[in-house]
Design a protein around this motif. Structure first.
Motif, short mmCIF file in Angstrom:
data_model
loop_
_atom_site.label_atom_id
_atom_site.label_comp_id
_atom_site.label_asym_id
_atom_site.label_seq_id
_atom_site.Cartn_x
_atom_site.Cartn_y
_atom_site.Cartn_z
N ASP A 99 0.83 -1.21 0.00
CA ASP A 99 0.00 0.00 0.00
C ASP A 99 0.86 1.26 0.00
N LYS A 100 1.98 1.22 0.69
CA LYS A 100 2.88 2.38 0.70
C LYS A 100 3.40 2.68 -0.69
N LEU A 101 3.70 1.62 -1.45
CA LEU A 101 4.16 1.82 -2.83
C LEU A 101 3.02 2.33 -3.70
N SER A 102 1.83 1.77 -3.49
CA SER A 102 0.68 2.17 -4.31
C SER A 102 0.34 3.64 -4.09
N GLU A 103 0.46 4.08 -2.84
CA GLU A 103 0.10 5.46 -2.51
C GLU A 103 1.27 6.43 -2.74
N SER A 104 2.40 5.87 -3.18
CA SER A 104 3.61 6.66 -3.44
C SER A 104 4.10 7.39 -2.20
N SER A 105 3.70 6.91 -1.02
CA SER A 105 4.19 7.53 0.22
C SER A 105 5.65 7.17 0.47
N GLU A 106 6.06 6.05 -0.09
CA GLU A 106 7.46 5.65 -0.01
C GLU A 106 7.86 5.01 -1.34
N ASN A 107 9.08 5.28 -1.78
CA ASN A 107 9.57 4.71 -3.03
C ASN A 107 10.24 3.36 -2.83
N VAL A 108 10.73 3.12 -1.61
CA VAL A 108 11.42 1.86 -1.31
C VAL A 108 10.86 1.32 0.01
N VAL A 109 10.49 0.06 0.02
CA VAL A 109 10.01 -0.59 1.24
C VAL A 109 10.81 -1.87 1.46
N GLU A 110 10.91 -2.25 2.72
CA GLU A 110 11.66 -3.46 3.06
C GLU A 110 10.97 -4.17 4.23
N ILE A 111 10.80 -5.47 4.12
CA ILE A 111 10.22 -6.26 5.19
C ILE A 111 10.99 -7.56 5.34
N ILE A 112 10.87 -8.17 6.51
CA ILE A 112 11.38 -9.51 6.75
C ILE A 112 10.17 -10.44 6.73
N CYS A 113 10.23 -11.47 5.90
CA CYS A 113 9.08 -12.36 5.76
C CYS A 113 9.54 -13.81 5.76
N ARG A 114 8.56 -14.71 5.89
CA ARG A 114 8.85 -16.14 5.95
C ARG A 114 8.00 -16.90 4.95
N ALA A 115 8.55 -18.00 4.48
CA ALA A 115 7.82 -18.86 3.55
C ALA A 115 8.31 -20.29 3.72
N THR A 116 7.45 -21.23 3.40
CA THR A 116 7.82 -22.64 3.46
C THR A 116 8.33 -23.08 2.10
N VAL A 117 9.59 -23.51 2.06
CA VAL A 117 10.23 -23.94 0.82
C VAL A 117 10.74 -25.36 1.01
N ASN A 118 10.27 -26.26 0.19
CA ASN A 118 10.68 -27.68 0.29
C ASN A 118 10.47 -28.21 1.71
N ASP A 119 9.30 -27.90 2.27
CA ASP A 119 8.91 -28.37 3.61
C ASP A 119 9.77 -27.81 4.73
N ALA A 120 10.49 -26.75 4.45
CA ALA A 120 11.33 -26.11 5.48
C ALA A 120 11.01 -24.62 5.54
N GLN A 121 11.01 -24.08 6.75
CA GLN A 121 10.74 -22.65 6.93
C GLN A 121 11.98 -21.86 6.58
N ARG A 122 11.83 -20.88 5.66
CA ARG A 122 12.94 -20.02 5.27
C ARG A 122 12.58 -18.57 5.59
N ILE A 123 13.60 -17.76 5.85
CA ILE A 123 13.40 -16.36 6.19
C ILE A 123 14.01 -15.51 5.09
N PHE A 124 13.26 -14.50 4.63
CA PHE A 124 13.70 -13.67 3.52
C PHE A 124 13.64 -12.20 3.88
N ARG A 125 14.58 -11.46 3.31
CA ARG A 125 14.52 -9.99 3.35
C ARG A 125 14.02 -9.53 1.98
N MET A 126 12.87 -8.88 1.97
CA MET A 126 12.29 -8.40 0.71
C MET A 126 12.48 -6.89 0.64
N ARG A 127 13.13 -6.45 -0.41
CA ARG A 127 13.34 -5.01 -0.63
C ARG A 127 12.79 -4.66 -2.01
N VAL A 128 11.87 -3.69 -2.05
CA VAL A 128 11.16 -3.39 -3.29
C VAL A 128 11.19 -1.88 -3.55
#
Length: 286
Positions: A99-128
Protein backbone atom coordinates in the motif's frame (compact mmCIF):
# COMPACT_ATOMS: atom_id res chain seq x y z
CA UNK A 1 29.22 -6.58 -41.12
CA UNK A 2 25.50 -6.86 -41.73
CA UNK A 3 24.77 -6.82 -45.48
CA UNK A 4 21.32 -6.09 -46.90
CA UNK A 5 20.43 -6.22 -50.60
CA UNK A 6 17.51 -4.62 -52.37
CA UNK A 7 16.78 -5.41 -56.06
CA UNK A 8 15.81 -2.54 -58.39
CA UNK A 9 13.48 -3.19 -61.36
CA UNK A 10 12.56 -1.06 -64.36
CA UNK A 11 9.09 -0.40 -65.67
CA UNK A 12 9.15 -3.69 -67.52
CA UNK A 13 9.85 -5.46 -64.27
CA UNK A 14 13.35 -6.34 -65.36
CA UNK A 15 16.20 -6.33 -62.87
CA UNK A 16 18.51 -3.48 -63.68
CA UNK A 17 20.58 -3.23 -60.49
CA UNK A 18 20.96 -4.25 -56.87
CA UNK A 19 21.26 -1.83 -54.01
CA UNK A 20 23.50 -3.14 -51.26
CA UNK A 21 23.98 -1.64 -47.81
CA UNK A 22 26.76 -2.84 -45.52
CA UNK A 23 26.60 -1.87 -41.85
CA UNK A 24 29.44 -2.31 -39.41
CA UNK A 25 27.77 -3.70 -36.26
CA UNK A 26 30.97 -4.68 -34.49
CA UNK A 27 30.47 -2.15 -31.68
CA UNK A 28 26.82 -3.14 -31.28
CA UNK A 29 27.68 -6.85 -31.12
CA UNK A 30 30.46 -6.18 -28.61
CA UNK A 31 28.10 -4.11 -26.47
CA UNK A 32 25.48 -6.86 -26.68
CA UNK A 33 28.04 -9.47 -25.60
CA UNK A 34 29.09 -7.28 -22.68
CA UNK A 35 25.48 -6.85 -21.58
CA UNK A 36 24.90 -10.61 -21.86
CA UNK A 37 28.08 -11.35 -19.88
CA UNK A 38 27.15 -8.83 -17.20
CA UNK A 39 23.70 -10.39 -16.98
CA UNK A 40 25.22 -13.84 -16.54
CA UNK A 41 27.62 -12.56 -13.87
CA UNK A 42 24.80 -10.77 -12.04
CA UNK A 43 22.62 -13.86 -12.17
CA UNK A 44 25.41 -16.09 -10.91
CA UNK A 45 26.30 -13.67 -8.11
CA UNK A 46 22.63 -13.56 -7.11
CA UNK A 47 22.50 -17.36 -7.00
CA UNK A 48 25.61 -17.56 -4.80
CA UNK A 49 24.32 -14.91 -2.38
CA UNK A 50 20.81 -16.45 -2.43
CA UNK A 51 19.19 -13.37 -3.91
CA UNK A 52 16.27 -13.49 -6.34
CA UNK A 53 15.23 -10.43 -8.33
CA UNK A 54 11.73 -9.91 -9.67
CA UNK A 55 9.18 -7.51 -11.08
CA UNK A 56 5.72 -7.16 -9.58
CA UNK A 57 2.25 -5.69 -10.00
CA UNK A 58 -0.18 -3.91 -7.69
CA UNK A 59 -1.99 -7.14 -6.80
CA UNK A 60 1.03 -8.70 -5.11
CA UNK A 61 2.00 -10.95 -8.02
CA UNK A 62 5.66 -11.24 -8.97
CA UNK A 63 7.51 -12.59 -11.98
CA UNK A 64 10.94 -14.00 -11.17
CA UNK A 65 13.68 -12.58 -13.38
CA UNK A 66 16.78 -14.39 -12.16
CA UNK A 67 19.07 -15.35 -9.30
CA UNK A 68 18.31 -17.92 -6.63
CA UNK A 69 15.65 -20.36 -7.86
CA UNK A 70 15.17 -22.14 -4.52
CA UNK A 71 12.01 -20.27 -3.57
CA UNK A 72 9.32 -22.82 -4.23
CA UNK A 73 8.11 -20.58 -7.08
CA UNK A 74 8.69 -21.49 -10.75
CA UNK A 75 10.92 -19.21 -12.82
CA UNK A 76 8.71 -19.48 -15.90
CA UNK A 77 8.32 -15.81 -16.83
CA UNK A 78 4.77 -15.80 -15.49
CA UNK A 79 3.35 -13.89 -12.48
CA UNK A 80 2.81 -15.80 -9.23
CA UNK A 81 0.99 -14.64 -6.10
CA UNK A 82 3.07 -13.76 -3.05
CA UNK A 83 -0.07 -13.95 -0.90
CA UNK A 84 -0.19 -17.72 -1.34
CA UNK A 85 3.56 -18.08 -0.90
CA UNK A 86 4.09 -16.04 2.28
CA UNK A 87 3.33 -17.36 5.75
CA UNK A 88 -0.06 -16.16 6.92
CA UNK A 89 1.54 -14.23 9.79
CA UNK A 90 3.46 -12.00 7.34
CA UNK A 91 0.69 -11.20 4.86
CA UNK A 92 -0.52 -8.16 6.83
CA UNK A 93 2.96 -6.62 6.88
CA UNK A 94 3.37 -7.32 3.17
CA UNK A 95 0.02 -5.65 2.41
CA UNK A 96 1.12 -2.53 4.33
CA UNK A 97 4.34 -2.32 2.33
CA UNK A 98 2.45 -2.78 -0.95
CA UNK A 99 0.00 0.00 0.00
CA UNK A 100 2.88 2.38 0.70
CA UNK A 101 4.16 1.82 -2.83
CA UNK A 102 0.68 2.17 -4.31
CA UNK A 103 0.10 5.46 -2.51
CA UNK A 104 3.61 6.66 -3.44
CA UNK A 105 4.19 7.53 0.22
CA UNK A 106 7.46 5.65 -0.01
CA UNK A 107 9.57 4.71 -3.03
CA UNK A 108 11.42 1.86 -1.31
CA UNK A 109 10.01 -0.59 1.24
CA UNK A 110 11.66 -3.46 3.06
CA UNK A 111 10.22 -6.26 5.19
CA UNK A 112 11.38 -9.51 6.75
CA UNK A 113 9.08 -12.36 5.76
CA UNK A 114 8.85 -16.14 5.95
CA UNK A 115 7.82 -18.86 3.55
CA UNK A 116 7.82 -22.64 3.46
CA UNK A 117 10.23 -23.94 0.82
CA UNK A 118 10.68 -27.68 0.29
CA UNK A 119 8.91 -28.37 3.61
CA UNK A 120 11.33 -26.11 5.48
CA UNK A 121 10.74 -22.65 6.93
CA UNK A 122 12.94 -20.02 5.27
CA UNK A 123 13.40 -16.36 6.19
CA UNK A 124 13.70 -13.67 3.52
CA UNK A 125 14.52 -9.99 3.35
CA UNK A 126 12.29 -8.40 0.71
CA UNK A 127 13.34 -5.01 -0.63
CA UNK A 128 11.16 -3.39 -3.29
CA UNK A 129 11.32 -0.12 -5.21
CA UNK A 130 8.34 1.03 -7.18
CA UNK A 131 6.56 3.68 -9.19
CA UNK A 132 2.76 3.55 -9.25
CA UNK A 133 2.72 5.25 -12.68
CA UNK A 134 5.05 2.82 -14.45
CA UNK A 135 5.00 -0.73 -15.77
CA UNK A 136 6.18 -2.83 -14.07
CA UNK A 137 4.67 -1.45 -10.90
CA UNK A 138 7.76 -2.44 -8.90
CA UNK A 139 11.03 -4.30 -9.02
CA UNK A 140 12.69 -5.93 -6.04
CA UNK A 141 14.80 -8.63 -4.51
CA UNK A 142 14.19 -11.53 -2.15
CA UNK A 143 17.26 -12.39 -0.10
CA UNK A 144 17.30 -15.71 1.75
CA UNK A 145 18.78 -14.80 5.15
CA UNK A 146 17.84 -18.01 6.98
CA UNK A 147 21.43 -19.09 7.58
CA UNK A 148 22.43 -15.61 8.78
CA UNK A 149 19.50 -15.43 11.19
CA UNK A 150 20.24 -18.89 12.56
CA UNK A 151 23.92 -18.00 13.01
CA UNK A 152 22.90 -14.80 14.81
CA UNK A 153 20.55 -16.77 17.07
CA UNK A 154 23.35 -19.23 17.90
CA UNK A 155 25.67 -16.33 18.72
CA UNK A 156 23.06 -14.62 20.90
CA UNK A 157 22.31 -17.91 22.66
CA UNK A 158 26.02 -18.39 23.33
CA UNK A 159 26.29 -14.85 24.72
CA UNK A 160 23.32 -15.53 27.02
CA UNK A 161 24.87 -18.80 28.17
CA UNK A 162 28.20 -17.12 28.89
CA UNK A 163 26.44 -14.30 30.73
CA UNK A 164 24.45 -16.86 32.73
CA UNK A 165 27.65 -18.76 33.52
CA UNK A 166 29.33 -15.58 34.79
CA UNK A 167 26.25 -14.70 36.88
CA UNK A 168 26.02 -18.20 38.35
CA UNK A 169 29.74 -18.20 39.10
CA UNK A 170 29.38 -14.93 40.99
CA UNK A 171 26.45 -16.32 42.96
CA UNK A 172 28.41 -19.46 43.83
CA UNK A 173 31.47 -17.48 44.88
CA UNK A 174 29.34 -15.15 47.02
CA UNK A 175 27.61 -18.09 48.69
CA UNK A 176 30.92 -19.86 49.35
CA UNK A 177 32.31 -16.68 50.87
CA UNK A 178 29.25 -16.47 53.12
CA UNK A 179 29.71 -20.04 54.38
CA UNK A 180 33.35 -19.38 55.14
CA UNK A 181 32.68 -16.18 57.09
CA UNK A 182 29.65 -17.45 59.01
CA UNK A 183 29.36 -20.76 60.87
CA UNK A 184 25.69 -20.48 61.85
CA UNK A 185 23.65 -22.71 59.52
CA UNK A 186 20.42 -20.73 59.73
CA UNK A 187 22.13 -17.41 59.09
CA UNK A 188 24.04 -18.88 56.16
CA UNK A 189 20.89 -20.38 54.65
CA UNK A 190 18.96 -17.12 54.90
CA UNK A 191 21.83 -15.14 53.39
CA UNK A 192 22.23 -17.63 50.52
CA UNK A 193 18.49 -17.41 49.81
CA UNK A 194 18.74 -13.61 49.80
CA UNK A 195 21.70 -13.70 47.38
CA UNK A 196 19.82 -15.98 44.99
CA UNK A 197 16.63 -13.92 45.14
CA UNK A 198 18.40 -10.61 44.59
CA UNK A 199 20.53 -11.95 41.73
CA UNK A 200 17.50 -13.29 39.89
CA UNK A 201 15.18 -10.40 40.83
CA UNK A 202 12.81 -12.62 42.83
CA UNK A 203 10.49 -11.50 45.58
CA UNK A 204 10.90 -14.71 47.56
CA UNK A 205 13.33 -17.61 48.01
CA UNK A 206 12.71 -20.61 50.24
CA UNK A 207 14.07 -23.96 51.40
CA UNK A 208 11.48 -26.70 51.80
CA UNK A 209 12.00 -29.97 53.69
CA UNK A 210 10.58 -33.43 53.11
CA UNK A 211 10.07 -35.84 56.01
CA UNK A 212 11.56 -39.30 55.85
CA UNK A 213 9.84 -40.75 52.83
CA UNK A 214 7.96 -38.60 50.38
CA UNK A 215 5.76 -36.30 52.48
CA UNK A 216 6.55 -32.59 52.33
CA UNK A 217 7.06 -31.22 55.84
CA UNK A 218 7.57 -27.47 55.90
CA UNK A 219 9.34 -24.42 54.54
CA UNK A 220 12.22 -24.36 56.99
CA UNK A 221 13.80 -21.13 55.72
CA UNK A 222 12.20 -18.33 53.76
CA UNK A 223 13.50 -14.97 52.55
CA UNK A 224 11.13 -12.31 51.21
CA UNK A 225 11.69 -8.76 50.02
CA UNK A 226 8.92 -7.63 52.41
CA UNK A 227 9.02 -9.92 55.47
CA UNK A 228 5.73 -10.68 57.21
CA UNK A 229 4.92 -13.58 59.49
CA UNK A 230 1.38 -13.71 58.10
CA UNK A 231 2.77 -13.99 54.55
CA UNK A 232 4.90 -17.04 55.34
CA UNK A 233 4.43 -19.94 52.95
CA UNK A 234 3.89 -22.21 55.94
CA UNK A 235 0.69 -20.25 56.61
CA UNK A 236 -0.54 -19.69 53.06
CA UNK A 237 0.77 -22.42 50.74
CA UNK A 238 -1.20 -25.53 51.69
CA UNK A 239 -1.98 -26.32 48.05
CA UNK A 240 1.71 -25.99 47.21
CA UNK A 241 2.70 -28.31 50.06
CA UNK A 242 0.24 -30.92 48.85
CA UNK A 243 1.53 -30.54 45.31
CA UNK A 244 5.13 -31.14 46.44
CA UNK A 245 4.10 -34.33 48.25
CA UNK A 246 2.25 -35.59 45.17
CA UNK A 247 5.24 -34.85 42.95
CA UNK A 248 7.99 -36.20 45.17
CA UNK A 249 9.14 -38.63 42.43
CA UNK A 250 9.62 -35.66 40.13
CA UNK A 251 12.20 -34.32 42.57
CA UNK A 252 13.56 -37.84 43.07
CA UNK A 253 14.44 -37.81 39.36
CA UNK A 254 16.52 -34.68 40.04
CA UNK A 255 14.37 -32.53 37.77
CA UNK A 256 13.70 -28.82 37.99
CA UNK A 257 10.04 -27.92 38.59
CA UNK A 258 8.41 -24.78 37.19
CA UNK A 259 4.94 -23.61 38.23
CA UNK A 260 2.58 -22.96 36.65
CA UNK A 261 3.28 -25.22 33.68
CA UNK A 262 1.18 -26.77 30.93
CA UNK A 263 -0.37 -29.35 33.24
CA UNK A 264 -0.62 -27.51 36.54
CA UNK A 265 -2.63 -24.32 36.73
CA UNK A 266 -2.07 -21.28 38.88
CA UNK A 267 -4.45 -22.77 41.48
CA UNK A 268 -1.43 -24.57 42.98
CA UNK A 269 -0.07 -21.14 43.92
CA UNK A 270 -3.25 -19.85 45.50
CA UNK A 271 -2.65 -17.96 48.70
CA UNK A 272 1.09 -17.58 48.11
CA UNK A 273 1.07 -14.18 46.33
CA UNK A 274 3.50 -15.84 43.88
CA UNK A 275 2.95 -15.56 40.13
CA UNK A 276 5.39 -18.40 39.42
CA UNK A 277 7.70 -20.71 41.32
CA UNK A 278 10.91 -22.42 40.25
CA UNK A 279 12.12 -25.36 42.37
CA UNK A 280 15.22 -27.57 42.26
CA UNK A 281 15.90 -30.58 44.52
CA UNK A 282 18.76 -30.50 47.04
CA UNK A 283 19.82 -33.90 48.40
CA UNK A 284 21.51 -34.43 51.76
CA UNK A 285 22.89 -37.81 52.77
CA UNK A 286 21.01 -39.45 49.89
Amino acid sequence: LVLTSQPIFDRNNELISVLEIAMDVTAVRQQSRKIELNSLLLNRAAEVTQITYFKGDKDGNITLLGGNTNLGLPMDNRPHSLIGWLNNEDIKEFAKARDKLSESSENVVEIICRATVNDAQRIFRMRVTGNSHSDPFCIGILHDITDSVEAENVKNDLIKRLSSYVTNERILNTCLTQTVLEEDFDKNTMEILRIIAVRFNCERAFLGVFQTGSVFSEFSHEWTSQPSSMDSLNNTAQALKTFFTEHFMYFRSDKMLRLPDGENSTSVLEGTSCACVLCIPVWFAN
